[in-house]
Design a protein around this motif. Sequence first.
Motif, PDB file in Angstrom:
ATOM      1  N   MET A 149      36.639  30.895  41.962  1.00  0.00           N
ATOM      2  CA  MET A 149      37.911  31.334  41.746  1.00  0.00           C
ATOM      3  C   MET A 149      38.195  32.563  42.511  1.00  0.00           C
TER       4      MET A 149
ATOM      5  N   SER B 247      39.149  31.284  25.624  1.00  0.00           N
ATOM      6  CA  SER B 247      39.704  30.077  26.212  1.00  0.00           C
ATOM      7  C   SER B 247      41.310  29.744  26.062  1.00  0.00           C
TER       8      SER B 247
ATOM      9  N   ASN C 158      45.108  32.135  36.929  1.00  0.00           N
ATOM     10  CA  ASN C 158      44.080  31.448  36.362  1.00  0.00           C
ATOM     11  C   ASN C 158      42.583  32.154  36.272  1.00  0.00           C
TER      12      ASN C 158
ATOM     13  N   SER D 177      39.265  33.052  33.867  1.00  0.00           N
ATOM     14  CA  SER D 177      38.206  32.244  33.236  1.00  0.00           C
ATOM     15  C   SER D 177      38.105  32.831  31.741  1.00  0.00           C
ATOM     16  N   ARG D 178      37.368  32.211  31.085  1.00  0.00           N
ATOM     17  CA  ARG D 178      37.307  32.659  29.506  1.00  0.00           C
ATOM     18  C   ARG D 178      36.483  33.849  29.492  1.00  0.00           C
ATOM     19  N   ARG D 179      35.480  33.971  30.349  1.00  0.00           N
ATOM     20  CA  ARG D 179      34.685  34.928  30.458  1.00  0.00           C
ATOM     21  C   ARG D 179      35.169  36.565  30.755  1.00  0.00           C
ATOM     22  N   THR D 180      36.052  36.293  31.552  1.00  0.00           N
ATOM     23  CA  THR D 180      36.827  37.263  32.417  1.00  0.00           C
ATOM     24  C   THR D 180      37.792  37.951  31.195  1.00  0.00           C
TER      25      THR D 180
END
Length: 191
Positions: A1, A25, A38, A40-43
């Motif tokens: 990513m 999410s 785009n 991530s869920r973690r970010t």
Amino acid sequence: MANIKWTDEHKNRVTELGKQGLSSSKIAQKLFDEFGVNLSRRTVSRYLSTGHTSSRYDKLKNNTSKVKDVKRGTEIVINKDGSTTSSTTMQMTEDQAKDPEFVLRAHGFNPDDWDIVSARNNFWQQNSVENGLIDLYQSKITVKPKVDNELTPQDIAKLFKKDIIPYKVKQTSHNAHNLVVPLPDMHFGLH
């Protein structure tokens, strides 16, 4: 990513969606739908919990080993001998700085449970662009827990008083030729 540059608009939207109760999410999906970003869920989760967008923040946070309350500027060190040293910034008067109870409470210690071993309170003035001359205060104390089996001066006085039996002298003669021998301040203990 790819590394994405967060804008204030992205941050505000993540915060807004987080307050609505959406999962990380779902927030990431909404950001992709609305901005084409785009993430991530973690970010997204990291930003919601820390307010930082970079994983480097987690690494910096884990390197600190001192116990500090950043809001108050307090640092607490537990010494090997069982004492505790506390350093903090606070506003106080000269009289309050001389009051052990006030100083203990200001550092967050209960005066019934702790004794001050040493205390240093500093006052100084500094020029401020906004406010002119301002007063600054710092207090550093070392305390130790109170021990229940330690004798206080009150305890020692009670020990001496418990064995003292008052002695009353009966006057045997009512004559005008009595001898009076004054014995002031004989230092016979507590009487």
